[in-house]
Design a protein around this motif. Structure first.
Motif, PDB file in Angstrom:
ATOM      1  N   PHE A  24       0.838  -1.362  -0.084  1.00 29.21           N
ATOM      2  CA  PHE A  24      -0.035  -0.017   0.150  1.00 29.21           C
ATOM      3  C   PHE A  24       0.696   1.221   0.077  1.00 29.21           C
ATOM      4  N   TYR A  25       1.994   1.305   0.601  1.00 29.17           N
ATOM      5  CA  TYR A  25       2.910   2.411   0.365  1.00 29.17           C
ATOM      6  C   TYR A  25       3.349   2.908  -0.882  1.00 29.17           C
ATOM      7  N   GLN A  26       3.220   1.918  -1.879  1.00 29.04           N
ATOM      8  CA  GLN A  26       3.703   2.139  -3.362  1.00 29.04           C
ATOM      9  C   GLN A  26       2.971   3.501  -3.913  1.00 29.04           C
ATOM     10  N   ASP A  39      -1.464  -5.900   2.887  1.00 30.98           N
ATOM     11  CA  ASP A  39      -0.114  -5.566   4.148  1.00 30.98           C
ATOM     12  C   ASP A  39       0.602  -6.653   4.152  1.00 30.98           C
ATOM     13  N   SER A  40       1.528  -6.679   4.693  1.00 27.94           N
ATOM     14  CA  SER A  40       2.917  -7.685   4.879  1.00 27.94           C
ATOM     15  C   SER A  40       2.406  -9.081   4.887  1.00 27.94           C
ATOM     16  N   LEU A  41       1.452  -9.105   5.917  1.00 28.17           N
ATOM     17  CA  LEU A  41       0.768 -10.654   6.050  1.00 28.17           C
ATOM     18  C   LEU A  41       0.115 -11.056   4.571  1.00 28.17           C
ATOM     19  N   GLY A  61      12.528  -4.955   0.343  1.00 29.60           N
ATOM     20  CA  GLY A  61      13.143  -6.443   0.189  1.00 29.60           C
ATOM     21  C   GLY A  61      12.829  -7.319   0.987  1.00 29.60           C
ATOM     22  N   PHE A  62      12.769  -7.192   2.246  1.00 29.71           N
ATOM     23  CA  PHE A  62      12.164  -8.394   3.191  1.00 29.71           C
ATOM     24  C   PHE A  62      10.636  -8.858   2.747  1.00 29.71           C
ATOM     25  N   MET A  63       9.828  -7.908   2.074  1.00 31.73           N
ATOM     26  CA  MET A  63       8.693  -8.571   1.456  1.00 31.73           C
ATOM     27  C   MET A  63       8.840  -9.677   0.524  1.00 31.73           C
ATOM     28  N   ILE A 116       8.420  -9.185  11.057  1.00 33.16           N
ATOM     29  CA  ILE A 116       8.614  -9.546   9.461  1.00 33.16           C
ATOM     30  C   ILE A 116       9.431  -8.680   8.763  1.00 33.16           C
ATOM     31  N   ASN A 117       9.642  -7.513   9.346  1.00 29.20           N
ATOM     32  CA  ASN A 117      10.489  -6.294   9.009  1.00 29.20           C
ATOM     33  C   ASN A 117      12.011  -6.505   9.296  1.00 29.20           C
ATOM     34  N   SER A 118      12.440  -7.910   8.907  1.00 28.49           N
ATOM     35  CA  SER A 118      13.781  -8.305   9.258  1.00 28.49           C
ATOM     36  C   SER A 118      14.324  -9.119   8.174  1.00 28.49           C
ATOM     37  N   THR A 135       3.622 -10.012  12.084  1.00 28.24           N
ATOM     38  CA  THR A 135       3.235  -8.748  11.267  1.00 28.24           C
ATOM     39  C   THR A 135       2.447  -7.964  12.227  1.00 28.24           C
ATOM     40  N   SER A 136       2.388  -6.934  11.786  1.00 34.33           N
ATOM     41  CA  SER A 136       1.516  -5.790  12.534  1.00 34.33           C
ATOM     42  C   SER A 136       0.013  -6.327  12.336  1.00 34.33           C
ATOM     43  N   ALA A 137      -0.225  -7.282  11.658  1.00 29.20           N
ATOM     44  CA  ALA A 137      -1.900  -7.651  11.504  1.00 29.20           C
ATOM     45  C   ALA A 137      -1.954  -8.659  12.653  1.00 29.20           C
ATOM     46  N   PRO A 223       0.971   0.235  14.383  1.00 28.66           N
ATOM     47  CA  PRO A 223       1.723  -0.070  15.710  1.00 28.66           C
ATOM     48  C   PRO A 223       3.167  -0.026  15.666  1.00 28.66           C
ATOM     49  N   GLU A 224       3.711   0.761  14.571  1.00 29.48           N
ATOM     50  CA  GLU A 224       5.281   1.261  14.722  1.00 29.48           C
ATOM     51  C   GLU A 224       5.225   2.349  15.135  1.00 29.48           C
ATOM     52  N   CYS A 225       4.259   3.110  15.670  1.00 24.91           N
ATOM     53  CA  CYS A 225       4.515   4.572  16.232  1.00 24.91           C
ATOM     54  C   CYS A 225       4.470   4.223  17.614  1.00 24.91           C
ATOM     55  N   SER A 238      -2.752  -2.586  11.392  1.00 21.96           N
ATOM     56  CA  SER A 238      -1.853  -2.973  10.115  1.00 21.96           C
ATOM     57  C   SER A 238      -2.318  -2.029   9.038  1.00 21.96           C
ATOM     58  N   THR A 239      -1.694  -1.799   8.131  1.00 21.56           N
ATOM     59  CA  THR A 239      -2.141  -0.805   6.854  1.00 21.56           C
ATOM     60  C   THR A 239      -3.475  -1.319   6.278  1.00 21.56           C
ATOM     61  N   SER A 240      -4.001  -2.598   6.142  1.00 24.09           N
ATOM     62  CA  SER A 240      -4.994  -3.181   5.708  1.00 24.09           C
ATOM     63  C   SER A 240      -6.015  -2.852   6.854  1.00 24.09           C
TER      64      SER A 240
HETATM   65  P1  13P Z   1       1.833  -3.552   7.340  1.00 22.27           P
HETATM   66  O1  13P Z   1       2.218  -5.117   7.273  1.00 22.27           O
HETATM   67  O2  13P Z   1       1.098  -3.150   8.011  1.00 22.27           O
HETATM   68  O3  13P Z   1       1.574  -3.400   5.815  1.00 22.27           O
HETATM   69  O4  13P Z   1       3.258  -2.936   7.491  1.00 22.27           O
HETATM   70  C1  13P Z   1       4.394  -2.753   6.984  1.00 22.27           C
HETATM   71  C2  13P Z   1       5.198  -1.922   7.056  1.00 22.27           C
HETATM   72  O5  13P Z   1       6.408  -1.711   6.776  1.00 22.27           O
HETATM   73  C3  13P Z   1       4.709  -0.438   7.802  1.00 22.27           C
HETATM   74  O6  13P Z   1       5.842   0.389   7.937  1.00 22.27           O
END
Ligand code: 13P
Ligand code: SF4
Length: 332
Positions: A24-26, A39-41, A61-63, A116-118, A135-137, A223-225, A238-240
């Motif tokens: 979604f950040y693209q 989202d990543s999941l 990359g990690f995705m 998962i961001n690793s 993941t955040s979800a 939740p990364e805040c 999560s983003t979704s």
């Molecule tokens: P999501 O899994 O919520 O899409 O988050 C990925 C991410 O990198 C948020 O910064």
């Protein structure tokens, strides 16, 4: 985007029976091209289960690595192997050094849980110790599983997500390398000192500003805040999950969203009531770099037998990382 670029991309995707996915950040014009976004999941799960063997992944990359780990027989190529600055904050070497530091404090019983961001290497280290990815979800659910091991949880690399999870369960947390040995010894959750530079931008002052300006405004954050921001929010997901939450609100409802800019600006284009929870533009710089032209170049090269930016992983590392990712999918 030029219509011709879009047509050529679609032709080449069809010709090579390729799946194109985007986070979604693209940029909007990349999102428009994708067979699906997530989202990543969702991206890891759906792209690895898809019947097409070639995956064009627009994200960090990690995705792309996660898809390759889960579906090793697929070819995963990326227009840009964008770097997630948070994932870069921990390497397998830093992981080992963290373990050594914990052991030097007398902490032996450790359950590692990695966001998962690793990198694949870090996930492999976690998998080798019987740990798990989240993941955040699904973080809450996976955290409950991690707790059932009755060990000290080492959460990496995001100190904010780790702290937010600990807060959710009223547990004590500390930050390795920042807090004293005594604090580390007294905590249930030990967080690695990583963070997302984009989500650090959102502050309690931003929340107070919006609440003063719009009486009934809702605040939705990722939740990364920072923990103090998450504590003051009305919704965390999560983003979704954020997209679903905001889209479910009536148009008249004001909402300020604490996550990346491209996502927020696409949320309710018709409504003047959706705000970015920041006075600056919270762009994920590397995610923002991929363009339709990059996608076309990648596909044209592939068509001519030149495979660029393919995700290739050492088998031993991928197998070990898969343990931790499979466990996550089984639980979520
Ligand atoms: P999501 O899994 O919520 O899409 O988050 C990925 C991410 O990198 C948020 O910064
Ligand atoms: Fe990584 Fe932050 Fe970008 Fe998400 S927003 S991909 S955590 S740098």
């Amino acid at each position: 985007m030029q219509e011709r670029t879009k047509e050529k991309i679609q032709e080449l995707l069809e010709k090579h029976n390729a799946l194109l996915v985007a986070h979604f950040y693209q940029k909007d014009e990349v999102v428009e091209l994708a067979h699906f976004c997530g989202d990543s999941l969702e991206l890891a799960r759906k792209a690895s289960k898809d019947s097409r063997n070639l995956v064009v992944f627009c994200g960090v990359g990690f995705m792309g690595e996660s898809v390759k780990i889960l579906a090793p027989n697929k070819r995963v190529i990326m227009p840009k192997i964008a770097c997630c600055s948070m994932a870069r904050m921990i390497s397998s070497d830093y992981y080992d050094r963290s373990m050594e530091l914990l052991k030097s404090y007398g902490i032996e019983d450790i359950f590692p849980m990695t966001y998962i961001n690793s990198s694949a290497e870090v996930k492999a280290k976690v998998g080798a110790m019987g740990g798990v990815v989240c993941t955040s979800a699904n973080a809450k659910k996976i955290f409950e599983y991690a707790r059932s091991a009755n060990k000290r949880i080492f959460f990496l690399p995001d100190k904010c997500l780790g702290a937010n999870l600990a807060d959710m369960f009223n547990l004590k947390y500390s930050i390795l390398g920042m807090d004293s040995k005594e604090d580390i010894l007294q905590s249930d959750v030990i967080c690695y000192n990583g963070f997302c530079s984009v989500h650090q931008l959102f502050s309690v002052d931003d929340i107070d500003f919006y609440r003063q300006k719009y009486e009934d405004i809702l605040i939705a954050v990722h939740p990364e805040c920072k923990p103090e921001v998450v504590k003051k929010a009305d919704f965390v997901g999560s983003t979704s999950q954020i997209i679903a939450y905001v889209k479910g609100l009536p148009d008249s409802q004001a909402v300020a969203v604490g996550t990346e800019f491209n996502l927020v600006s696409r949320l309710r284009p018709q409504s003047n009531n959706t705000f970015v929870l920041s006075s600056t533009i919270p762009e994920c710089p590397t995610m923002n770099e991929t363009s339709p032209e990059d996608v076309l170049k990648l596909l044209e090269a592939y068509d001519q037998g030149r495979v660029h930016n393919e995700i290739l992983l050492d088998k031993e590392i991928a197998d070990m990382a898969k343990r931790a990712l499979d466990k996550m999918l089984e639980l979520s």
